[in-house]
Motif scaffolding. Sequence first.
Motif, PDB file in Angstrom:
ATOM      1  N   UNK A 213     -12.332 -10.568  -5.223  1.00  0.00           N
ATOM      2  CA  UNK A 213     -12.165 -10.561  -6.673  1.00  0.00           C
ATOM      3  C   UNK A 213     -10.693 -10.685  -7.056  1.00  0.00           C
ATOM      4  N   UNK A 214      -9.830  -9.961  -6.367  1.00  0.00           N
ATOM      5  CA  UNK A 214      -8.401 -10.031  -6.660  1.00  0.00           C
ATOM      6  C   UNK A 214      -7.843 -11.409  -6.328  1.00  0.00           C
ATOM      7  N   UNK A 215      -8.277 -11.980  -5.220  1.00  0.00           N
ATOM      8  CA  UNK A 215      -7.794 -13.306  -4.816  1.00  0.00           C
ATOM      9  C   UNK A 215      -8.218 -14.369  -5.826  1.00  0.00           C
ATOM     10  N   UNK A 216      -9.468 -14.286  -6.286  1.00  0.00           N
ATOM     11  CA  UNK A 216      -9.966 -15.253  -7.271  1.00  0.00           C
ATOM     12  C   UNK A 216      -9.196 -15.114  -8.581  1.00  0.00           C
ATOM     13  N   UNK A 217      -8.955 -13.876  -9.011  1.00  0.00           N
ATOM     14  CA  UNK A 217      -8.219 -13.650 -10.256  1.00  0.00           C
ATOM     15  C   UNK A 217      -6.826 -14.266 -10.192  1.00  0.00           C
ATOM     16  N   UNK A 218      -6.173 -14.134  -9.058  1.00  0.00           N
ATOM     17  CA  UNK A 218      -4.840 -14.724  -8.900  1.00  0.00           C
ATOM     18  C   UNK A 218      -4.900 -16.244  -8.926  1.00  0.00           C
ATOM     19  N   UNK A 219      -5.929 -16.815  -8.322  1.00  0.00           N
ATOM     20  CA  UNK A 219      -6.068 -18.270  -8.302  1.00  0.00           C
ATOM     21  C   UNK A 219      -6.344 -18.813  -9.699  1.00  0.00           C
ATOM     22  N   UNK A 220      -7.210 -18.146 -10.441  1.00  0.00           N
ATOM     23  CA  UNK A 220      -7.511 -18.566 -11.821  1.00  0.00           C
ATOM     24  C   UNK A 220      -6.255 -18.491 -12.679  1.00  0.00           C
ATOM     25  N   UNK A 221      -5.495 -17.406 -12.535  1.00  0.00           N
ATOM     26  CA  UNK A 221      -4.256 -17.243 -13.300  1.00  0.00           C
ATOM     27  C   UNK A 221      -3.248 -18.321 -12.952  1.00  0.00           C
ATOM     28  N   UNK A 222      -3.117 -18.641 -11.655  1.00  0.00           N
ATOM     29  CA  UNK A 222      -2.172 -19.672 -11.220  1.00  0.00           C
ATOM     30  C   UNK A 222      -2.536 -21.034 -11.816  1.00  0.00           C
ATOM     31  N   UNK A 223      -3.835 -21.342 -11.844  1.00  0.00           N
ATOM     32  CA  UNK A 223      -4.282 -22.612 -12.430  1.00  0.00           C
ATOM     33  C   UNK A 223      -3.989 -22.644 -13.925  1.00  0.00           C
ATOM     34  N   UNK A 224      -4.189 -21.516 -14.604  1.00  0.00           N
ATOM     35  CA  UNK A 224      -3.900 -21.435 -16.046  1.00  0.00           C
ATOM     36  C   UNK A 224      -2.412 -21.640 -16.314  1.00  0.00           C
ATOM     37  N   UNK A 225      -1.560 -21.057 -15.461  1.00  0.00           N
ATOM     38  CA  UNK A 225      -0.120 -21.216 -15.631  1.00  0.00           C
ATOM     39  C   UNK A 225       0.303 -22.666 -15.462  1.00  0.00           C
ATOM     40  N   UNK A 226      -0.358 -23.379 -14.543  1.00  0.00           N
ATOM     41  CA  UNK A 226      -0.041 -24.793 -14.334  1.00  0.00           C
ATOM     42  C   UNK A 226      -0.359 -25.627 -15.581  1.00  0.00           C
ATOM     43  N   UNK A 227      -1.290 -25.137 -16.399  1.00  0.00           N
ATOM     44  CA  UNK A 227      -1.721 -25.880 -17.578  1.00  0.00           C
ATOM     45  C   UNK A 227      -0.882 -25.574 -18.822  1.00  0.00           C
ATOM     46  N   UNK A 228      -0.053 -24.549 -18.764  1.00  0.00           N
ATOM     47  CA  UNK A 228       0.725 -24.162 -19.940  1.00  0.00           C
ATOM     48  C   UNK A 228       1.645 -25.294 -20.388  1.00  0.00           C
ATOM     49  N   UNK A 229       1.364 -25.823 -21.599  1.00  0.00           N
ATOM     50  CA  UNK A 229       2.182 -26.885 -22.158  1.00  0.00           C
ATOM     51  C   UNK A 229       2.024 -28.225 -21.490  1.00  0.00           C
ATOM     52  N   UNK A 230       1.010 -28.378 -20.648  1.00  0.00           N
ATOM     53  CA  UNK A 230       0.806 -29.626 -19.927  1.00  0.00           C
ATOM     54  C   UNK A 230      -0.609 -30.141 -20.140  1.00  0.00           C
ATOM     55  N   UNK A 231      -0.783 -31.418 -19.975  1.00  0.00           N
ATOM     56  CA  UNK A 231      -2.090 -32.054 -20.162  1.00  0.00           C
ATOM     57  C   UNK A 231      -2.915 -31.950 -18.887  1.00  0.00           C
ATOM     58  N   UNK A 232      -4.129 -31.409 -18.970  1.00  0.00           N
ATOM     59  CA  UNK A 232      -4.970 -31.364 -17.768  1.00  0.00           C
ATOM     60  C   UNK A 232      -5.439 -32.753 -17.368  1.00  0.00           C
ATOM     61  N   UNK A 233      -5.615 -32.939 -16.078  1.00  0.00           N
ATOM     62  CA  UNK A 233      -6.155 -34.213 -15.609  1.00  0.00           C
ATOM     63  C   UNK A 233      -6.778 -34.016 -14.231  1.00  0.00           C
ATOM     64  N   UNK A 234      -7.714 -34.911 -13.908  1.00  0.00           N
ATOM     65  CA  UNK A 234      -8.334 -34.933 -12.583  1.00  0.00           C
ATOM     66  C   UNK A 234      -8.425 -36.379 -12.142  1.00  0.00           C
ATOM     67  N   UNK A 235      -8.126 -36.617 -10.866  1.00  0.00           N
ATOM     68  CA  UNK A 235      -8.217 -37.961 -10.312  1.00  0.00           C
ATOM     69  C   UNK A 235      -9.006 -37.924  -9.004  1.00  0.00           C
ATOM     70  N   UNK A 236      -9.831 -38.935  -8.816  1.00  0.00           N
ATOM     71  CA  UNK A 236     -10.489 -39.183  -7.532  1.00  0.00           C
ATOM     72  C   UNK A 236     -10.142 -40.610  -7.144  1.00  0.00           C
ATOM     73  N   UNK A 237      -9.339 -40.745  -6.092  1.00  0.00           N
ATOM     74  CA  UNK A 237      -8.875 -42.051  -5.634  1.00  0.00           C
ATOM     75  C   UNK A 237      -9.466 -42.319  -4.256  1.00  0.00           C
TER      76      UNK A 237
END
Length: 328
Positions: A213-237
């Motif tokens: 649970x703690x590990x998942x919470x940290x991962x979710x928070x890290x992903x949210x921080x990456x999105x702060x002020x930035x446009x989300x995107x996903x690519x499959x190449x």
Amino acid sequence: MPATPETRLLDIFDTAQLATFCESCQVVLNCAGPSWLIGERVARAAHQAGAAYVDAFGNAALLASLQGVDRPSIIGAGVFPGLTALLPRWLANQDLKRPTRLRVLAGGREPCSNAGGADLLLSSLGGFGIPNAHWCDDRVQPLVLAPGAEELPGFPERVHRSPYLTDELQHLAQALGLREASFCNVFSSPAVPALIASQCQRLSQSHAPHTLQEAVAQLVTAADLELQGRTPYYRLVVELEGWRSSRPCCLRAVLRSRDSYGLSAAVAVCATVHLLENDDWHGAGWAAQVLQPDTVVDAIRRHPACDALSLVELAGQQARDLSEEGSL
């Protein structure tokens, strides 16, 4: 008139509730998570109720447990696994002969759900694939990439990639007769893969529920921080080398989306419709083995989650350069 959707709350770890939910179903589509903890319990309940089964995730162990069951099952009906093998098969159908090399790049900057984060961490611990490896000359071999950001085709910024040889990719490489095949998770910064590595090490040393649970919470928070002020995107190449019109070439498909969740839903629906329309099929298989790639790609192109899907042909030295993955 289409039927009105019905919503129910369900604890899938409650056997009685799960059995009641599956009653009168023709197909049960499981998008719940973490898939790693759910295992085969939803599939078993669906089959006991006489229903077919679709799993948006799943691994080789789940597939093995479903072999020999009378009712059909499709697993890996999402983006990864799922579209990561269906898109290469689609490229192979574009008049590409004798495919030899495959490279798949998937990722970007997107939100991380609790269930998705748990599955990412748990699958990284084993049973889903092999980190820092690729398929080469009919066997698994190590693949070590130089650290640091780099420009990759289809990605809007310099990114970081991490090799991971999945069970799905090994099966695909053998089925297509590929000499080389690699898959890389792609991240917008080194922070998230570093966190995944550290938390996986922690989880390998402690199986307590609070650790996950703690590990998942940290991962979710890290992903949210990456999105702060930035446009989300996903690519499959996907890049597949082979022969076309008697000359060597490489086909590159680039799928652009805001995130991977809508794309996963589209593939899962394709698998569900397939079982609804083909009730004479039995057995269990990966989505990429069962579904028609053209059908799935057409559905993806129509889905609102798909911003664009491009296909280009590369030739000559440009195609050969794409096979340079790193150092063995």
